[in-house]
Design a protein around this motif. Sequence first.
Motif, PDB file in Angstrom:
ATOM      1  N   ALA A 258      21.881  46.166  16.853  1.00 25.29           N
ATOM      2  CA  ALA A 258      22.037  44.986  16.002  1.00 25.29           C
ATOM      3  C   ALA A 258      21.081  43.879  16.449  1.00 25.29           C
ATOM      4  N   GLN A 259      20.938  43.702  17.766  1.00 26.50           N
ATOM      5  CA  GLN A 259      20.012  42.697  18.288  1.00 26.50           C
ATOM      6  C   GLN A 259      18.571  43.048  17.914  1.00 26.50           C
ATOM      7  N   LEU A 260      18.234  44.325  18.033  1.00 24.73           N
ATOM      8  CA  LEU A 260      16.878  44.764  17.685  1.00 24.73           C
ATOM      9  C   LEU A 260      16.604  44.544  16.198  1.00 24.73           C
ATOM     10  N   ALA A 261      17.585  44.844  15.368  1.00 23.29           N
ATOM     11  CA  ALA A 261      17.409  44.667  13.929  1.00 23.29           C
ATOM     12  C   ALA A 261      17.214  43.190  13.579  1.00 23.29           C
ATOM     13  N   ALA A 262      17.971  42.313  14.245  1.00 21.27           N
ATOM     14  CA  ALA A 262      17.861  40.879  13.975  1.00 21.27           C
ATOM     15  C   ALA A 262      16.494  40.327  14.405  1.00 21.27           C
ATOM     16  N   GLN A 263      15.942  40.897  15.465  1.00 19.43           N
ATOM     17  CA  GLN A 263      14.674  40.405  16.001  1.00 19.43           C
ATOM     18  C   GLN A 263      13.474  41.179  15.472  1.00 19.43           C
ATOM     19  N   ARG A 264      13.696  42.159  14.596  1.00 17.22           N
ATOM     20  CA  ARG A 264      12.629  43.058  14.162  1.00 17.22           C
ATOM     21  C   ARG A 264      11.398  42.328  13.587  1.00 17.22           C
ATOM     22  N   PRO A 265      11.568  41.374  12.655  1.00 14.21           N
ATOM     23  CA  PRO A 265      10.373  40.709  12.096  1.00 14.21           C
ATOM     24  C   PRO A 265       9.523  40.022  13.163  1.00 14.21           C
ATOM     25  N   GLN A 266      10.183  39.262  14.063  1.00 16.63           N
ATOM     26  CA  GLN A 266       9.433  38.565  15.104  1.00 16.63           C
ATOM     27  C   GLN A 266       8.774  39.546  16.073  1.00 16.63           C
ATOM     28  N   MET A 267       9.494  40.623  16.432  1.00 16.21           N
ATOM     29  CA  MET A 267       8.960  41.593  17.375  1.00 16.21           C
ATOM     30  C   MET A 267       7.788  42.362  16.774  1.00 16.21           C
TER      31      MET A 267
END
Length: 278
Positions: free
Chosen positions: A198-207
């Motif tokens: 869930a954390q990875l999905a939330a940060q996906r655009p920035q990452m």
Amino acid sequence: MTRKLRLALLAAALFMSGLAHAEIDTKVAEELMHKAGLWDQLGQMGAQAEAGFAQRLKQSDSTATSSEAQRASAAMGRAFGPELLRATSTKVLAQNLKPEQVATLLRWFDSPQGQAVRQAEVDAAKKIVSPDASMREGRVLFDALPDARKALLVRMVQATRSAEFMLETSGNIAIAMMQGARLVQPESAAVTESEIRAQLAAQRPQMLTLYAAFSIASFATMYQDIPMETLQAYADFLESEVGRHFNDVTLQAVNAAFIQGAKDLGQRLPGTKDASNV
């Protein structure tokens, strides 16, 4: 006549079905992994997961005994060892690469241009440079390049899906470390796999933006001695149907390898407790 036609159509349908599910030989899949550099990369990824777990083990408030920690580290090493990661990836490649595309892939990897690109990647992998230093050095190189070469490098980053590959890989390694940490951290501090995803999905655009910038800087450094004609040939290959499919299947293979490794680790961890080794 009608019966013969029906039989012919049935035979054709069966033939096409067979083509749709055709697989390439395992040895051929392994050869492609070697030539593309995936074989070596999988060994490095597994080592990163194991090293990250060892570091986390030192920094955490461990509830594990020293013997439990040693068994957990050994379990991590086996679950994400090169042999298992490569075996799973080889299977996925063999099942999903198109047999009719193998000759084109081998022709590129064996060509002078393909070998020059591969050698540049091998040489870059041998250099031990911190990510920050690599980013700074690559950015300086990139900014000084002619616009045509800049555009070519951007095309290559997009075609290789390098940013996505890095994001998926880092996420898989994080999840692998989390699996191991469940043994050595208090239960209240252990982060679940679903929470990490869930954390990875939330940060996906920035990452993705960050990894794209890092990829461009890395490509500027890695391919700095490669002539424009060779880079153009590489970009054309990457953007071809064969090149795109190979990259897609490669990403699928790496994901499958780490998912299988996480499952394997989950099965091994209960046996690392002292209570299971009396």
